[in-house]
Design a protein around this motif. Structure first.
Motif, PDB file in Angstrom:
ATOM      1  N   ARG A 131       0.765  -1.315  -0.164  1.00  0.00           N
ATOM      2  CA  ARG A 131      -0.179   0.067   0.012  1.00  0.00           C
ATOM      3  C   ARG A 131       0.893   1.337  -0.040  1.00  0.00           C
ATOM      4  O   ARG A 131       0.456   2.328   0.326  1.00  0.00           O
ATOM      5  CB  ARG A 131      -0.897  -0.112   1.151  1.00  0.00           C
ATOM      6  N   THR A 136       7.276   6.921  -3.605  1.00  0.00           N
ATOM      7  CA  THR A 136       6.930   7.571  -2.382  1.00  0.00           C
ATOM      8  C   THR A 136       8.285   7.943  -1.680  1.00  0.00           C
ATOM      9  O   THR A 136       9.550   7.458  -1.948  1.00  0.00           O
ATOM     10  CB  THR A 136       6.321   6.534  -1.215  1.00  0.00           C
ATOM     11  N   SER A 208       6.400   6.760   6.347  1.00  0.00           N
ATOM     12  CA  SER A 208       5.395   6.425   5.496  1.00  0.00           C
ATOM     13  C   SER A 208       5.152   4.937   5.430  1.00  0.00           C
ATOM     14  O   SER A 208       3.965   4.555   5.149  1.00  0.00           O
ATOM     15  CB  SER A 208       5.591   6.717   3.860  1.00  0.00           C
ATOM     16  N   PRO A 259       0.123  10.815   7.592  1.00  0.00           N
ATOM     17  CA  PRO A 259      -1.106  10.559   6.894  1.00  0.00           C
ATOM     18  C   PRO A 259      -1.153   9.656   5.978  1.00  0.00           C
ATOM     19  O   PRO A 259      -0.246   9.649   5.260  1.00  0.00           O
ATOM     20  CB  PRO A 259      -1.412  11.870   6.574  1.00  0.00           C
ATOM     21  N   SER A 260      -1.973   8.632   6.113  1.00  0.00           N
ATOM     22  CA  SER A 260      -1.900   7.367   5.296  1.00  0.00           C
ATOM     23  C   SER A 260      -0.876   6.575   5.182  1.00  0.00           C
ATOM     24  O   SER A 260      -0.772   5.665   4.407  1.00  0.00           O
ATOM     25  CB  SER A 260      -2.158   7.797   3.693  1.00  0.00           C
ATOM     26  N   ILE A 262       1.368   3.463   6.530  1.00  0.00           N
ATOM     27  CA  ILE A 262       1.284   2.088   6.735  1.00  0.00           C
ATOM     28  C   ILE A 262       1.990   1.426   7.811  1.00  0.00           C
ATOM     29  O   ILE A 262       3.137   1.768   7.833  1.00  0.00           O
ATOM     30  CB  ILE A 262       1.308   1.198   5.372  1.00  0.00           C
ATOM     31  N   GLU A 285      -6.759   2.338  10.503  1.00  0.00           N
ATOM     32  CA  GLU A 285      -7.792   1.883   9.484  1.00  0.00           C
ATOM     33  C   GLU A 285      -7.441   0.781   8.661  1.00  0.00           C
ATOM     34  O   GLU A 285      -6.459   0.407   8.454  1.00  0.00           O
ATOM     35  CB  GLU A 285      -8.375   2.894   8.581  1.00  0.00           C
ATOM     36  N   GLU A 286      -8.453   0.147   7.873  1.00  0.00           N
ATOM     37  CA  GLU A 286      -7.947  -1.060   6.730  1.00  0.00           C
ATOM     38  C   GLU A 286      -7.013  -1.983   7.618  1.00  0.00           C
ATOM     39  O   GLU A 286      -6.198  -2.299   6.724  1.00  0.00           O
ATOM     40  CB  GLU A 286      -7.434  -0.226   5.641  1.00  0.00           C
ATOM     41  N   ARG A 303      -3.598   1.169   8.300  1.00  0.00           N
ATOM     42  CA  ARG A 303      -3.246   2.385   7.847  1.00  0.00           C
ATOM     43  C   ARG A 303      -3.704   3.509   8.549  1.00  0.00           C
ATOM     44  O   ARG A 303      -4.802   3.351   9.222  1.00  0.00           O
ATOM     45  CB  ARG A 303      -3.809   2.672   6.168  1.00  0.00           C
ATOM     46  N   ARG A 304      -2.919   4.424   8.834  1.00  0.00           N
ATOM     47  CA  ARG A 304      -3.244   5.790   9.294  1.00  0.00           C
ATOM     48  C   ARG A 304      -4.368   6.467   8.433  1.00  0.00           C
ATOM     49  O   ARG A 304      -4.149   6.781   7.282  1.00  0.00           O
ATOM     50  CB  ARG A 304      -2.240   6.749   9.920  1.00  0.00           C
ATOM     51  N   ALA A 305      -5.411   6.983   8.954  1.00  0.00           N
ATOM     52  CA  ALA A 305      -6.229   7.922   8.060  1.00  0.00           C
ATOM     53  C   ALA A 305      -5.514   9.136   7.383  1.00  0.00           C
ATOM     54  O   ALA A 305      -4.651   9.573   8.025  1.00  0.00           O
ATOM     55  CB  ALA A 305      -7.368   8.334   9.107  1.00  0.00           C
ATOM     56  N   GLY A 306      -5.620   9.383   6.347  1.00  0.00           N
ATOM     57  CA  GLY A 306      -5.101  10.302   5.354  1.00  0.00           C
ATOM     58  C   GLY A 306      -5.828  11.625   5.439  1.00  0.00           C
ATOM     59  O   GLY A 306      -5.552  12.603   4.848  1.00  0.00           O
TER      60      GLY A 306
END
Length: 306
Positions: A131, A136, A208, A259-260, A262, A285-286, A303-306
């Motif tokens: 993900r 990145t 990230s 944010p977002s 993983i 999340e997820e 995943r952290r919320a983005g």
């Protein structure tokens, strides 16, 4: 052991036959593979172990064996293999015998300063990377990194990331630093200390991807002799239910992820549901479970919320 004993006493000493002619490399690999299947050795991949041991005895890398398959070895090489096999049959781990382990095509130095990565480590690495886009840029973190294998593999797969390697063991961090200097020169920083404590405060909210293989074995668990007698105990035990370190890690984790960002970690299959619940309880999340090559769930990601 003299050279004549090395050649003639092979079946008694290590189970590798020494016929009237000394065996070929291919014959040695097959015979050694059979020995690695002994239940007491708990081999994850007998053929891979056999190739590592034969290559070490011959003074080459495993990748060079195929070109020598039909060659017959000399008395000295055969004797060296028997000495190597005796060490393995005495339950010394192959990684410590040969001084290396190969993960995703990268060859890592390993010795008693650090835990030997298992062959399912790519499941953890893949769970984190799947993900994270290839372009990145920024920072990655490998917690409880041991020899640094997961973090270094992440950095190789995502060239825009600088990886921080952290472990409570100062000895393991020295080993991780040596591996990073060779495999991702100039793209890794190493920190000795408890979880996030040694990291620069400026890294908060910037990772990230965070990979981790924290201690998750419940205290008092009886481990195999080749593990408990050779590998660092600090790498294994994680409190009464094995999750003491994981709970502390997950509590701080959201503030370190970008944010977002993983997160991926390994745990015991019996702990997967509990770790997923911990991640969800701390706002990630997820949340997912990932299966190893045997189809067993032993890695989780979120995943952290983005």
């Amino acid at each position: 052991m003299n050279q004549s004993e090395t050649a003639t006493d092979a079946p008694e000493r290590a189970g590798v036959h020494a016929p009237s002619h000394l065996p070929s490399v291919a014959e040695l690999i097959e015979a050694t593979t059979e020995r690695m299947r002994e239940p007491k050795l708990l081999s994850e991949d007998p053929r891979t172990e056999a190739r590592e041991l034969v290559a070490f005895a011959l003074g080459v890398l495993p990748a060079q064996l195929d070109a020598r398959r039909t060659q017959h070895i000399g008395v000295r090489e055969h004797g060296e293999l028997l000495r190597v096999l005796e060490r393995r049959l005495d339950l010394e781990p192959t990684g410590y015998i040969v001084g290396a382990v190969e993960i995703l095509g990268l060859r890592f130095k390993v010795d008693r300063r650090g835990f030997i990565p298992r062959l399912d480590l790519p499941v953890l690495i893949g769970a984190g990377l799947e993900r994270v886009p290839e372009d990145t840029r920024g920072f990655a973190l490998d917690l409880a990194c041991g020899i640094g294998a997961a973090g270094i593999c992440v950095a190789r797969a995502r060239p825009g990331l600088h990886v921080d390697l952290a472990d409570v063991s100062a000895e393991a961090i020295e080993l991780a630093r040596e591996n990073a200097a060779r495999l991702v020169p100039g793209r890794a920083s190493c920190f000795a200390g408890d979880l996030f404590a040694p990291l620069p405060r400026g890294r908060q909210g910037s990772y990230s991807i965070v990979t981790a293989n924290p201690p998750w074995v419940p205290d008092g668990t009886q481990l195999p002799a080749e593990v408990i007698n050779h590998e660092p105990v600090v790498s294994f035990f994680g409190g009464p239910d094995g999750l003491d370190v994981v709970r502390r890690l997950v509590t701080e984790l959201p503030s370190w992820l970008a944010p977002s960002g993983i997160y991926a970690q390994e745990c015991d299959p019996s702990q997967v549901a509990k770790v997923l619940a911990l991640l969800e309880a701390h706002g990630l999340e997820e949340c997912r479970a990932h299966r190893d090559r045997e189809g067993i769930e032993r890695v989780v990601s979120a995943r952290r919320a983005g």
